[in-house]
Design an enzyme around this catalytic site. Sequence first.
Site, PDB file in Angstrom:
ATOM      1  CG  ASP A  70       8.526  30.214  -1.998  1.00  0.00           C
ATOM      2  OD1 ASP A  70       8.144  29.996  -2.145  1.00  0.00           O
ATOM      3  OD2 ASP A  70       7.391  30.652  -0.660  1.00  0.00           O
TER       4      ASP A  70
ATOM      5  CD  GLU B  48       1.890  29.703   0.350  1.00  0.00           C
ATOM      6  OE1 GLU B  48       1.664  28.790   0.977  1.00  0.00           O
ATOM      7  OE2 GLU B  48       2.042  29.072  -1.325  1.00  0.00           O
TER       8      GLU B  48
HETATM    9  C1  FRU Z   1       5.060  29.785  -0.474  1.00  0.00           C
HETATM   10  C2  FRU Z   1       5.883  28.945   1.499  1.00  0.00           C
HETATM   11  C3  FRU Z   1       5.639  30.210   1.431  1.00  0.00           C
HETATM   12  C4  FRU Z   1       6.673  30.196   2.583  1.00  0.00           C
HETATM   13  C5  FRU Z   1       7.563  29.365   1.845  1.00  0.00           C
HETATM   14  C6  FRU Z   1       7.984  28.204   3.290  1.00  0.00           C
HETATM   15  O1  FRU Z   1       5.596  28.203  -1.473  1.00  0.00           O
HETATM   16  O2  FRU Z   1       4.701  28.502   1.636  1.00  0.00           O
HETATM   17  O3  FRU Z   1       4.189  30.845   2.163  1.00  0.00           O
HETATM   18  O4  FRU Z   1       7.031  31.263   2.977  1.00  0.00           O
HETATM   19  O5  FRU Z   1       6.893  28.355   0.346  1.00  0.00           O
HETATM   20  O6  FRU Z   1       8.965  27.342   2.610  1.00  0.00           O
END
Ligand code: FRU
Length: 614
Positions: A157, A327
Site C-alpha cells: 500500500d 482496509e
Molecule cells: C492492505 C493491508 C493493510 C495493512 C497493510 C499491511 O493491503 O493489508 O490493511 O495495513 O496491508 O502491509
Amino acid sequence: MEKLKQIMTCAAVAALLPLGLHAGDGVKAEFLGGNNTLVRVTGEGRYLLLPVQENRDDAKINVLVDNETVKTLYVRLAGTGTDYTVPLDLSPYKGKKVSLLIETPEGHGQGLHECKSEVKDEIWFRTMSLGDTYDTTNREKYRPAYHHTPLYGWMNDPNGMFFKDGVWHLYYQHNPYGSKWQNMTWGHSTSRDLVNWEHHRDAIEPDGIGSIFSGSCAIDTENSAGFGKNTVVAMYTSAARTQQQSLAWSTDGGMTFHKYDGNPTLTLDSEARDPNMFRNPETGEWTLVLAHALDHEMLIFTSPDMKEWTLQSAFGKGLGSQEGVWECPDLFELPVPGGKNSKWVLICNINPGGPFGGSAAQYFIGDFDGHKFTADTDKDGKVPTKWMDYGKDHYATVSWSDAPDNRRVVIGWMSNWEYAADVPTHQYRSANTLPREMRLFRGSDGDLYLASEPASELLALRGDAVAESGKKTLGATPVKYTLPASTEGLCEITASFDAGRKGVFEITLGNAAGEHVTMKYNASDRTMTFDRTEAGVSDFSERFPAVTVAPTRENNGKVELRIFVDRSSVELFGNGGRFAMTNLVFPTSPYLDLSVSAPSGKVKLNSLKVYSIK
Ligand code: FRU
C-alpha cells in the site's frame, strides 16, 4: 533400518565437518546448537549483506548492540542458492559492539534425526559479508520505466501521502529485507512533478509495539497535537498480535519522524487498521476513518488533538462487497458537476471480493455531517457498489492530503494480493499505478460516479509521435502499426472512436512471440473488455490470466482512450477517466505491434496517436 541408515549418514556427515564456526570478512558466525546461531560483526563496513533465498522460511534475527536488542527482523536466509542480497544498515551503531542472534526456522537446524540441512553448510552462514555500498542497479526486465517502484524490496500500500512546499511525499509499505511481505516499515519517496521519484531512507521502522502498517499524514497547522506548528503528523497501525493506532511526527517536512511517547493512542477490541486522519474544514475537528477490517465496516472518530478519539459512527455493515476484509479507507469532498453542491466520497478497499477476484477499490458517494457518512441510494433505493477501476491490479488506493488547487490526486498499489508475492521480479516487487485525479461525473443512468483521470503532470512524459492516423473507417481487416524498437514498447496511445449504437472495435498490442492483450469496446452493452489471458508469462499463478470488463457509462458510442504501456503494465483510461482499467502484463519481449479493427462492422476512427515515452 531405513531410519538407522539415515541417522548414521547424518552422524557421519556431522563428524566430517568442522565445529560450525565461520570467520572472515569481519563477520564471525558461530552455530550454537538447536536453531540458534550467533553472528559477531568484528570488522568495519556500513552494511551487513544478507543473502536471501525466496522459497525458504523466515529466520528471526535479533540485532544486538552492546548486548541490547535494538531491532528484530525476519529474513529468508539463503540455504542452497542466493536470489539476491539485502542490506542491514549498521551505520547507526558505529563504534559499538554489534551481533546478531539468529533463530533459523524449524527444519533448517542441526536435527540429526531428520537429517535436516546443517546451518553451517548454508549459504548465508558462509557468505554473509560487510560492504560499504549496496548495489541497487536495476537488473530487472519488468521494472517499470515510469511508474513508482521501491529501490529494492517488497512494496504494498501507498501510505501517508501529503503535499508540502512543492513536494509530493509518498510513503509505502516496505520490506527492506526481502521482496516478499514482511517487516512492515514506511518506505519514502518524493517527487516535484509526479513523474520523477527520488528515494529516501525508510521513514518509520518497526518498534516494540509492532510493525508499521498503513496510515496517513496530516499537517498540524494549528499545533493542536502539541508537536509544533506545521508539524507533519503520521498516524499508522502498530501491528503485532493486536492492531493499535500510533502517532509519529516530523519537523523536517516528513524526512525523519519521532514516535510519540504516548503510543499507542487508540486500541479497540477487534482488528482495526489503516487510520485515515484529516482536519474537517467544516467542523474544524480532526476526523479519523479506521478500517474495522473483519467487521466489514469503517469507523469514524473525531478528536481535538489527534490523540484522544471519540467514536462517532460506523459505516458499511451489509453494504457493498462484504466478501473480504475492509482496509485502507479515505474520505474526501468533491464538487458535484454543474452545480454548487458537493458530495463526499468514501473509499473502502477490500480484499478479496473484487469484481475479478482478489483485492480491489470500492467507493461510496454520499453526505458526511462531520460525524456520520450516509451513502446515496440509486433509483431502486439501494446503495450501489461502485469500483474505482475495472482491472485486476489496483488496490489500497488513497489520496494526497493538502494537494494544491483543491486537487484530489490518488495513487494505488498496482497489484493484487492473489499473486503479488509471485510475480516474476526479484530485486524489488510491486509498482504503484500512475497518479490519478479524482472528479465526480454523472453516468448515463443519472447516478454520480468517480472519474479517475491521469494526473495532468503525466503529459510531460509524451515524447515523439511514433504512429499516427487521421480519420478512417475501420473494418474487419486490422489496421496495423509497428512501433520503433527504440521505444522498448513504452508508450502512451491516444485514440478517439465513434462506434455508433452497435459498433465494436478492438485494439491489440502484441509481440513477435504472439503474446498479446486485446481491449475491446462494445457499444451494444457499453462495455470495455480487457483480455490478458495470452499477455505473456503467467505460470506463476493460475489467478493471473484474466478478462476484465468495465461499464463505460456513456450512451452514444463515442469513446476517447488514453492507454499507458510500461514494461509490465497497461493502464487504460476512457472518456476522461469515466472508466479505468489497470492490468499487469509480463510479455517476454516488448509489445511493438499495434492493430485496430472493427470485427463486426464499420466504426469511425477519428484519430490515433502513439507517443513514445520521454
Ligand atoms: C492492505 C493491508 C493493510 C495493512 C497493510 C499491511 O493491503 O493489508 O490493511 O495495513 O496491508 O502491509
